[in-house]
Each structure stands twice: as C-alpha cells, then as structure tokens.
Design a protein around this motif. Structure first.
Motif, mmCIF file in Angstrom:
data_model
loop_
_atom_site.group_PDB
_atom_site.id
_atom_site.type_symbol
_atom_site.label_atom_id
_atom_site.label_comp_id
_atom_site.label_asym_id
_atom_site.label_seq_id
_atom_site.Cartn_x
_atom_site.Cartn_y
_atom_site.Cartn_z
ATOM 1 N N PRO A 32 -9.755 -21.130 8.076
ATOM 2 C CA PRO A 32 -10.880 -21.007 8.720
ATOM 3 C C PRO A 32 -11.660 -19.868 8.165
ATOM 4 O O PRO A 32 -10.860 -18.691 7.844
ATOM 5 N N LEU A 33 -13.002 -19.730 8.335
ATOM 6 C CA LEU A 33 -13.735 -18.428 7.793
ATOM 7 C C LEU A 33 -13.441 -17.385 8.546
ATOM 8 O O LEU A 33 -13.400 -17.297 9.932
ATOM 9 N N MET A 34 -13.163 -16.127 7.880
ATOM 10 C CA MET A 34 -13.093 -15.088 8.381
ATOM 11 C C MET A 34 -13.878 -13.911 7.655
ATOM 12 O O MET A 34 -14.001 -14.090 6.589
ATOM 13 N N SER A 35 -14.428 -12.764 8.389
ATOM 14 C CA SER A 35 -15.059 -11.712 7.576
ATOM 15 C C SER A 35 -14.176 -10.546 7.602
ATOM 16 O O SER A 35 -13.528 -10.263 8.456
ATOM 17 N N ALA A 36 -14.339 -9.725 6.436
ATOM 18 C CA ALA A 36 -13.550 -8.666 6.495
ATOM 19 C C ALA A 36 -13.884 -7.652 7.230
ATOM 20 O O ALA A 36 -15.162 -7.041 7.124
ATOM 21 N N GLY A 37 -13.172 -7.146 7.900
ATOM 22 C CA GLY A 37 -13.328 -5.879 8.649
ATOM 23 C C GLY A 37 -12.605 -4.685 8.418
ATOM 24 O O GLY A 37 -12.345 -4.277 7.193
ATOM 25 N N HIS A 38 -12.165 -3.672 9.515
ATOM 26 C CA HIS A 38 -11.491 -2.637 9.047
ATOM 27 C C HIS A 38 -12.094 -1.602 8.262
ATOM 28 O O HIS A 38 -13.127 -1.171 8.568
ATOM 29 N N TRP A 39 -11.656 -1.267 6.855
ATOM 30 C CA TRP A 39 -12.243 -0.434 6.155
ATOM 31 C C TRP A 39 -13.252 -1.035 5.320
ATOM 32 O O TRP A 39 -14.121 -0.258 4.563
ATOM 33 N N ILE A 40 -13.231 -2.261 5.096
ATOM 34 C CA ILE A 40 -14.427 -3.136 4.080
ATOM 35 C C ILE A 40 -15.680 -2.965 4.521
ATOM 36 O O ILE A 40 -16.657 -2.397 3.409
ATOM 37 N N ASN A 50 -7.533 -5.752 0.471
ATOM 38 C CA ASN A 50 -6.675 -5.633 1.719
ATOM 39 C C ASN A 50 -5.631 -4.847 1.534
ATOM 40 O O ASN A 50 -4.553 -5.011 1.987
ATOM 41 N N ARG A 51 -5.833 -3.799 0.767
ATOM 42 C CA ARG A 51 -4.589 -2.911 0.338
ATOM 43 C C ARG A 51 -5.246 -1.685 0.727
ATOM 44 O O ARG A 51 -5.715 -0.938 -0.105
ATOM 45 N N PRO A 52 -4.691 -1.022 1.871
ATOM 46 C CA PRO A 52 -5.173 0.191 2.337
ATOM 47 C C PRO A 52 -4.223 1.428 1.496
ATOM 48 O O PRO A 52 -3.473 2.177 2.453
ATOM 49 N N SER A 53 -4.595 1.560 0.345
ATOM 50 C CA SER A 53 -4.110 2.758 -0.338
ATOM 51 C C SER A 53 -5.195 3.434 -1.167
ATOM 52 O O SER A 53 -6.407 3.255 -0.887
ATOM 53 N N LEU A 54 -4.715 4.090 -2.357
ATOM 54 C CA LEU A 54 -5.868 4.802 -3.013
ATOM 55 C C LEU A 54 -6.706 3.933 -3.738
ATOM 56 O O LEU A 54 -7.576 3.913 -4.447
ATOM 57 N N SER A 55 -6.155 2.235 -3.702
ATOM 58 C CA SER A 55 -6.800 1.528 -4.329
ATOM 59 C C SER A 55 -8.433 1.160 -3.932
ATOM 60 O O SER A 55 -9.293 0.550 -4.558
ATOM 61 N N SER A 86 0.899 -1.382 0.017
ATOM 62 C CA SER A 86 -0.008 -0.065 0.081
ATOM 63 C C SER A 86 0.792 1.274 0.067
ATOM 64 O O SER A 86 0.701 2.336 -0.733
ATOM 65 N N ALA A 87 1.814 1.219 0.747
ATOM 66 C CA ALA A 87 2.971 2.339 0.697
ATOM 67 C C ALA A 87 3.304 2.610 -0.534
ATOM 68 O O ALA A 87 3.786 3.648 -0.648
ATOM 69 N N THR A 88 3.771 1.336 -1.256
ATOM 70 C CA THR A 88 4.462 1.755 -2.522
ATOM 71 C C THR A 88 3.415 2.235 -3.387
ATOM 72 O O THR A 88 3.895 3.279 -4.253
ATOM 73 N N GLU A 89 2.246 1.830 -3.430
ATOM 74 C CA GLU A 89 1.400 2.563 -4.319
ATOM 75 C C GLU A 89 0.928 3.962 -3.732
ATOM 76 O O GLU A 89 1.030 4.828 -4.840
ATOM 77 N N ILE A 90 1.049 4.349 -2.720
ATOM 78 C CA ILE A 90 0.683 5.611 -2.273
ATOM 79 C C ILE A 90 2.153 6.640 -2.656
ATOM 80 O O ILE A 90 1.913 7.557 -3.289
ATOM 81 N N GLU A 140 -6.958 1.396 10.029
ATOM 82 C CA GLU A 140 -8.110 0.468 10.778
ATOM 83 C C GLU A 140 -9.264 0.794 10.032
ATOM 84 O O GLU A 140 -10.225 -0.095 9.923
ATOM 85 N N CYS A 141 -9.370 1.902 9.336
ATOM 86 C CA CYS A 141 -10.557 2.363 8.627
ATOM 87 C C CYS A 141 -10.090 3.289 7.531
ATOM 88 O O CYS A 141 -9.246 3.855 7.459
ATOM 89 N N LEU A 142 -11.408 3.881 6.829
ATOM 90 C CA LEU A 142 -11.084 4.884 5.633
ATOM 91 C C LEU A 142 -10.065 6.030 6.349
ATOM 92 O O LEU A 142 -9.435 6.658 5.505
ATOM 93 N N ALA A 143 -10.750 6.556 7.437
ATOM 94 C CA ALA A 143 -10.147 7.942 7.816
ATOM 95 C C ALA A 143 -8.704 7.647 7.935
ATOM 96 O O ALA A 143 -7.803 8.655 7.929
ATOM 97 N N ASP A 144 -8.317 6.417 8.824
ATOM 98 C CA ASP A 144 -6.897 5.944 8.883
ATOM 99 C C ASP A 144 -5.972 5.943 7.517
ATOM 100 O O ASP A 144 -4.834 6.380 7.432
ATOM 101 N N ILE A 145 -6.854 5.612 6.469
ATOM 102 C CA ILE A 145 -5.977 5.121 5.319
ATOM 103 C C ILE A 145 -5.772 6.783 4.722
ATOM 104 O O ILE A 145 -4.505 6.976 4.386
#
Length: 313
Positions: free
Chosen positions: A176-184, A266-271, A9-13, A122-127
């Motif tokens: 095992p199954l996981m649900s997407a949190g954070h900014w999703i 799963n990439r917290p960048s402008l993507s 993500s930092a590379t993209e930024i 952790e969320c969009l504001a953090d990105i």
C-alpha cells in the motif's frame, strides 16, 4: 577493535570514520563501500524479498503482529567473529536486525564483554547524534564531529530559498501507499521543495489516493524502502493501472521521478548529503522547461516514464 555492523547506515558511518579494517561482519543489506560485501553476512530475512510490494507488506505485518522478528541473526557465526562492538538499531523492525534480535543472539555468551550500540534516528539531528554515538563508541569522536560539520555545511549550501517551493510527495512504499517521513521532509525542504503528507521526525504514514489528490503534488518522487531504481520501476505497473493515479496533475505532466530508496532515501547515514543533491537535481530537472541535463545517472534516479534521458555532468 573488532566491529560487527548489523545495519547498512552504521556500516557506512564506520567506514567514513576510517575504520573499515576493523569491520569483521555485516548485515545482508550492507553494500557500501563495495568491498564490505566480502565480509560475512550475519542476518537474513524471514520472507522472500522478491515478492511484490503488497505481499512483502503482508508478510512483515504478519511477523510483527505475531511478535516474531523480521530478521534472523546468525548467533553462532556472530560468536565466532568475537566482536568487541555490535552496531544495530531499535527504530524500525523492518529496516534491520533490532536491538532485541541482537540481544537474543548474544544472550548465551559468557565471559566476554560485548558492547551493543543501538541507533534510533528519526530526523536529521538524530542522524548527527547517531554519528557522534558511533564515533564515541569507536574512539573517533573528533572525526565524527568533522564529518557532521562537513555534512551540515553542504546541506546548508544546497538549501533553496525560493518562495515558490514546488510541492513534493515522496512515496516510501507503493502497495500500500506510504509517504516518506522521518528525515525526508527536512531534506525536501533543504533541496527547495515543500514536503507533503508526512511530518519531520514522524513515522512514514500510510496514505490514500484521495489524500494525494487533495494535496495535488507538483512533483512525485517514488523511492520505496529497500528498493533500487530497477526494482521500483518493476513495481510501477501497480500505480499506472490506477485511473486515479493517472489522473494526478504530476503524472499527467510527467513530473514523476523514481529514485534509489535503498541506497539514498532510507539510509540514515552521511548518504543523506547525496539525498539532498538528488532531490535538488530532480527539482532543477523538472523546473527547467527544456528538461535539461541532470547531475546523476539512471542508476540513481530516472524520469518516469523515461521519455526524457537523464544525463551526466
């Protein structure tokens, strides 16, 4: 300025800020823009990433529980590259080389100042804040502010306002199954859906099939962390072999999509701007009784099972 980025993500930024030429090293997962692959990779995993999902989960848990780093940082090559700034993260021990890994790799350096910039989204504001942080560290604050404004404007324009929001389960790990949190969850909301089994800004939780049955999603998006569409497709047999999975309404009605979790979810960048578009695309696709054309091609997301083709526009 010489920059090393140890997280994709930092590379993209950095490249979005117009500083591709200043990058001298990357992590093994940095893959966009395409030409960054030519840079030396300074990290690698301590487990076989070709293992099945369950085995990867076990290997990561074992390393973390033993207090071992999940990634190896090549400190010798890092020193040879003589960076002025190193970009890393301290949010997730599984996503990339952590702050403590990088600090360990440079702890024996003497006589040369190196700035370590660690991100923690952790969320969009953090990105957005992380983009500002990188912009400030790289003397591109105005450019960072402009990029954030454009991204926020785009996401606001996409935002759905329907009262009948489809319930969306985004799967971040298959076994095992996981649900997407954070900014999703925020991105699902922006696209016009209602996120299930994860909280905005919270970690991605392990979930049970009973929880999924009770939540009764209208649409399921499978986008495992670190997996592209092809890799995720190869893991779907784990779910399809489970009668409970096959009994889910979304599965029976063929409202399941496989998306590129590695590049977009799963990439917290402008993507994340593209992620909202992908989610909107999926909602429109399944909301159209004809299963009409979608904006993206099969390398970005596909309908599962692939009984309907995803077209380009």
């Amino acid at each position: 300025m010489r920059i090393v980025s140890l997280i994709a993500s930092a590379t993209e930024i950095t490249c979005a800020l117009g500083l591709r030429a200043a990058l001298v090293g990357r992590s093994h997962e940095c893959d966009t823009p395409e030409d960054v692959r030519a840079l030396p990779a300074l990290t690698n995993t301590k487990f076989d990433t070709d293992l099945p999902s369950k085995a990867i989960d076990t290997a990561v848990k074992s390393l973390v529980s033993d207090g071992l780093a999940v990634y190896h940082v090549d400190s010798a090559q890092l020193r040879t590259l003589a960076p002025d700034v190193i970009l890393t993260q301290d949010q997730c021990e599984v996503c990339a080389a952590s702050l403590k890994d990088v600090e360990a790799a440079v702890c024996d350096w003497v006589g040369r100042p190196v700035r370590i910039v660690s991100l923690h989204p952790e969320c969009l504001a953090d990105i957005w804040n992380d983009i500002r942080t990188v912009g400030k560290a790289l003397n591109c604050e105005e450019r960072a502010t402009a990029l954030i404004k454009d991204a926020e404007t785009h996401i606001s324009a996409v935002a759905g306002h329907s009262e009948n929001r489809p319930k969306i389960l985004c799967v971040e790990w298959i076994d095992p199954l996981m649900s997407a949190g954070h900014w999703i969850p925020e991105l699902i909301t922006a696209a016009g859906g209602l996120s299930l089994l994860a909280e905005t800004g919270g970690p991605s939780p392990y979930i049970s099939m009973d929880q999924i049955i009770a939540a009764d999603p209208d649409i399921i998006v499978v986008a495992p962390c670190g997996f592209d569409v092809e890799r995720s497709t190869s893991e779907m047999a784990v779910l399809d072999d489970d009668p409970a999975w096959r009994g889910l309404r979304a599965v029976r009605e063929q409202r399941v999509a496989i998306a590129d979790g590695n590049r977009y979810f799963n990439r917290p960048s402008l993507s994340v701007v593209d992620t909202v578009d992908i989610l909107k695309d999926i909602l429109v696709y399944f909301g159209d009784e004809s299963g009409g054309d979608a904006k993206f091609d099969n390398s970005v997301w596909r309908h599962w099972p692939s009984s309907k083709s995803i077209g380009r526009v």
